[in-house]
Motif scaffolding. Sequence first.
Motif, mmCIF file in Angstrom:
data_model
loop_
_atom_site.group_PDB
_atom_site.id
_atom_site.type_symbol
_atom_site.label_atom_id
_atom_site.label_comp_id
_atom_site.label_asym_id
_atom_site.label_seq_id
_atom_site.Cartn_x
_atom_site.Cartn_y
_atom_site.Cartn_z
ATOM 1 N N VAL A 71 1.589 8.074 -5.111
ATOM 2 C CA VAL A 71 0.424 7.084 -4.434
ATOM 3 C C VAL A 71 -0.875 7.510 -4.958
ATOM 4 O O VAL A 71 -1.633 6.471 -5.411
ATOM 5 C CB VAL A 71 0.382 6.933 -3.024
ATOM 6 C CG1 VAL A 71 -0.677 6.258 -2.495
ATOM 7 C CG2 VAL A 71 1.621 6.262 -2.548
ATOM 8 N N MET A 72 -1.246 8.636 -5.015
ATOM 9 C CA MET A 72 -2.562 9.197 -5.459
ATOM 10 C C MET A 72 -2.559 9.626 -6.913
ATOM 11 O O MET A 72 -3.540 9.159 -7.635
ATOM 12 C CB MET A 72 -3.232 10.221 -4.676
ATOM 13 C CG MET A 72 -4.758 10.156 -4.428
ATOM 14 S SD MET A 72 -5.307 11.602 -3.461
ATOM 15 C CE MET A 72 -6.403 10.397 -2.171
ATOM 16 N N CYS A 73 -1.509 10.248 -7.143
ATOM 17 C CA CYS A 73 -1.939 11.213 -8.383
ATOM 18 C C CYS A 73 -1.147 10.279 -9.589
ATOM 19 O O CYS A 73 -1.373 10.616 -10.830
ATOM 20 C CB CYS A 73 -1.274 12.385 -8.661
ATOM 21 S SG CYS A 73 0.639 12.391 -7.993
ATOM 22 N N ALA A 131 0.752 3.289 -5.528
ATOM 23 C CA ALA A 131 0.068 2.466 -4.907
ATOM 24 C C ALA A 131 -1.494 2.765 -5.619
ATOM 25 O O ALA A 131 -1.719 2.696 -6.743
ATOM 26 C CB ALA A 131 -0.103 2.683 -3.314
ATOM 27 N N LYS A 132 -2.302 2.677 -4.734
ATOM 28 C CA LYS A 132 -3.806 2.981 -5.273
ATOM 29 C C LYS A 132 -4.043 2.496 -6.648
ATOM 30 O O LYS A 132 -4.480 1.215 -6.778
ATOM 31 C CB LYS A 132 -4.107 4.484 -5.216
ATOM 32 C CG LYS A 132 -4.156 4.865 -3.517
ATOM 33 C CD LYS A 132 -4.597 6.306 -3.525
ATOM 34 C CE LYS A 132 -4.346 6.891 -2.101
ATOM 35 N NZ LYS A 132 -5.406 6.595 -0.971
ATOM 36 N N GLY A 133 -3.885 3.352 -7.603
ATOM 37 C CA GLY A 133 -4.127 3.037 -8.891
ATOM 38 C C GLY A 133 -3.290 1.763 -9.520
ATOM 39 O O GLY A 133 -3.680 1.310 -10.667
ATOM 40 N N HIS A 180 1.168 11.772 3.252
ATOM 41 C CA HIS A 180 1.911 10.704 2.789
ATOM 42 C C HIS A 180 1.505 9.218 3.463
ATOM 43 O O HIS A 180 2.538 8.353 3.209
ATOM 44 C CB HIS A 180 3.514 10.892 2.952
ATOM 45 C CG HIS A 180 3.691 12.053 2.077
ATOM 46 N ND1 HIS A 180 3.937 12.121 0.947
ATOM 47 C CD2 HIS A 180 4.162 13.252 2.686
ATOM 48 C CE1 HIS A 180 4.356 13.371 0.454
ATOM 49 N NE2 HIS A 180 4.378 14.122 1.327
ATOM 50 N N GLY A 181 0.463 9.116 4.333
ATOM 51 C CA GLY A 181 0.167 8.182 4.876
ATOM 52 C C GLY A 181 0.284 8.117 6.527
ATOM 53 O O GLY A 181 0.326 9.136 6.990
ATOM 54 N N ASN A 182 -0.299 6.976 7.018
ATOM 55 C CA ASN A 182 -0.691 7.174 8.512
ATOM 56 C C ASN A 182 0.176 6.136 9.198
ATOM 57 O O ASN A 182 0.151 6.262 10.693
ATOM 58 C CB ASN A 182 -2.136 6.541 8.783
ATOM 59 C CG ASN A 182 -3.050 7.719 8.708
ATOM 60 O OD1 ASN A 182 -2.815 8.772 9.196
ATOM 61 N ND2 ASN A 182 -4.143 7.509 8.295
ATOM 62 N N GLY A 240 0.993 -1.203 -0.029
ATOM 63 C CA GLY A 240 0.026 0.040 0.064
ATOM 64 C C GLY A 240 0.743 1.271 0.121
ATOM 65 O O GLY A 240 2.151 1.230 -0.150
ATOM 66 N N GLY A 241 0.132 2.174 0.000
ATOM 67 C CA GLY A 241 0.781 3.740 -0.035
ATOM 68 C C GLY A 241 1.977 4.081 1.066
ATOM 69 O O GLY A 241 2.882 4.511 0.815
ATOM 70 N N SER A 242 1.379 3.767 2.264
ATOM 71 C CA SER A 242 2.208 4.057 3.548
ATOM 72 C C SER A 242 3.423 3.273 3.559
ATOM 73 O O SER A 242 4.549 3.832 3.858
ATOM 74 C CB SER A 242 1.378 3.864 4.832
ATOM 75 O OG SER A 242 0.121 4.763 4.823
ATOM 76 N N GLU A 243 3.302 2.059 3.241
ATOM 77 C CA GLU A 243 4.354 1.179 3.184
ATOM 78 C C GLU A 243 5.323 1.539 2.136
ATOM 79 O O GLU A 243 6.673 1.360 2.289
ATOM 80 C CB GLU A 243 3.892 -0.298 2.908
ATOM 81 C CG GLU A 243 3.441 -1.000 4.220
ATOM 82 C CD GLU A 243 3.342 -2.583 3.837
ATOM 83 O OE1 GLU A 243 3.673 -3.111 2.583
ATOM 84 O OE2 GLU A 243 2.534 -3.162 4.730
HETATM 85 C C1 LIG Z 1 -0.051 10.858 -1.616
HETATM 86 C C2 LIG Z 1 -0.551 9.841 -0.647
HETATM 87 N N1 LIG Z 1 0.798 8.976 -0.186
HETATM 88 C C3 LIG Z 1 0.506 7.843 0.532
HETATM 89 C C4 LIG Z 1 -0.806 7.529 1.032
HETATM 90 C C5 LIG Z 1 -1.041 6.341 1.930
HETATM 91 O O1 LIG Z 1 -1.466 5.362 1.332
HETATM 92 P P1 LIG Z 1 -2.140 4.143 1.969
HETATM 93 O O2 LIG Z 1 -3.505 4.584 2.521
HETATM 94 O O3 LIG Z 1 -2.325 3.079 1.086
HETATM 95 O O4 LIG Z 1 -1.351 3.698 3.009
HETATM 96 C C6 LIG Z 1 -1.839 8.210 0.331
HETATM 97 C C7 LIG Z 1 -3.265 7.740 1.044
HETATM 98 O O5 LIG Z 1 -4.185 8.548 0.647
HETATM 99 C C8 LIG Z 1 -1.570 9.510 -0.359
HETATM 100 O O6 LIG Z 1 -2.539 10.136 -1.019
#
Ligand SMILES: Cc1ncc(COP(=O)(O)O)c(C=O)c1O
Length: 445
Positions: A242-244, A268-270, A133-135, A98-101
Amino acid sequence: MTHVFHRDPRNRYPVAVRGDGAYLVDADGKRYLDASGGAAVSCLGHSDRAVIEAIQRQLDVLPYAHTSFFSNEPMERLADVLVERSAGAFGKVYFVSGGSEAIEAALKLARQYFVERGEAQRRYVIARTQSYHGNTLGALAVGGNPARRRQFEPLLIEATHVSPCYAYRGLQPGESEAAYGERLAQELEREIRRLDGDKVMAFVAETVSGATLGAVPPVPGYFRRVREVCDRYGVLLILDEVMCGMGRCGSLFAYERESIVPDLVTVAKGLGAGYQPIGAVLASQKIFDTIVGGSGFFQHGHTYLGHAAACAGALAVQQRLHEGGLLARVASLGALLEKKLRAAFGGHPHVGDIRGRGLFWGIELVAERDSKRPFDPKLRVHAKLKKEALKAGLLCYPMGGTLDGVRGDHVLLAPPFILEEGQMDELVAKLGAALDTVVQTAVAA
Ligand SMILES: Cc1ncc(COP(=O)(O)O)c(C=O)c1O
């Protein structure tokens, strides 16, 4: 009574039971037009047969094999495709879930790269205010959203923040976009120098700002100057796509429009389009060679990295984007969406700005257009808009705190690349009706 620890336990969520192209259907049979792909995830809609069947085929032969023992075919092929499409910018792909990872891995890659080079003093990360950038803790530390960080502050690694490239509010009267970009690059340079230059390891930025700022593209030339500043001080440039990324803005990587390449890019995401949880960091050959030529091993890893079924899904997504022609639709569909959004909301008394790129659009809401005064945060305009849109059968992604984590409201739109013109009209009509209902009560309050 639910035993699920839901995102917001105060909320009662409808149960999604089925996906149908651009729509989601709940247990009561209600249909929702998904105009935000959740959070810019579902770029192919919710029932793409090619992707579903590719995952099913992979599950039939090999669902998973731990990457400390094996490689797997879909992971190898997906890496080939991503590297090839990066046109030489990147040599290797590190897969995560995922994005945070992806951000965590990018930060650790940056740090280890400098340790291997004998520059262990480089430890600071500079990012931008109002970024997301994530949680996870590392990702939260570089994120610039005060509300999300506040209570976890004692646990966060040191990161500092400079201004985002946010022309609607950042551009000064009479200032050209070029001068604005230059001013921001100088701010970054001052921050690097304040931190003693050679103690900074990376600058992290979303190429097109997403969740917390609302689809804000950079002004032309901004990233070229950022790249120059990073190079001058030996600082790595990490772009968070991750998003764009992955076609959302009309090119596979959003940075392609900026005439630069980063050292690391996160996606990630897309990438999995919601069919599988998957993320990745693409690394320049220089970073890979430094680590392999040094200790030889990236000190990292997760149980599910390079998951075979996830990679098979993401590989099928790439095929739909490229051979299936869906990526090529984004620019023209995006131009049509922009036209319709400007026609519907361009003169709206409570719409301050409409911005975006490709199929990634943000609408910033204001109490007063001329002064750009935001709504009183107590009114929670964004939350009401989400609720009202949901009632009307529209999924969009409104967010508060646009200006500073507290003040400001915007709504993010990230519809699927399969959207039809009639569905676009439905999106605009439902959003307009929800917006009018919400702002009428907000103005009356
Ligand atoms: C730019 C960006 N980076 C990182 C993340 C984190 O991704 P994830 O929720 O898959 O951990 C997001 C999530 O919205 C994001 O928009």
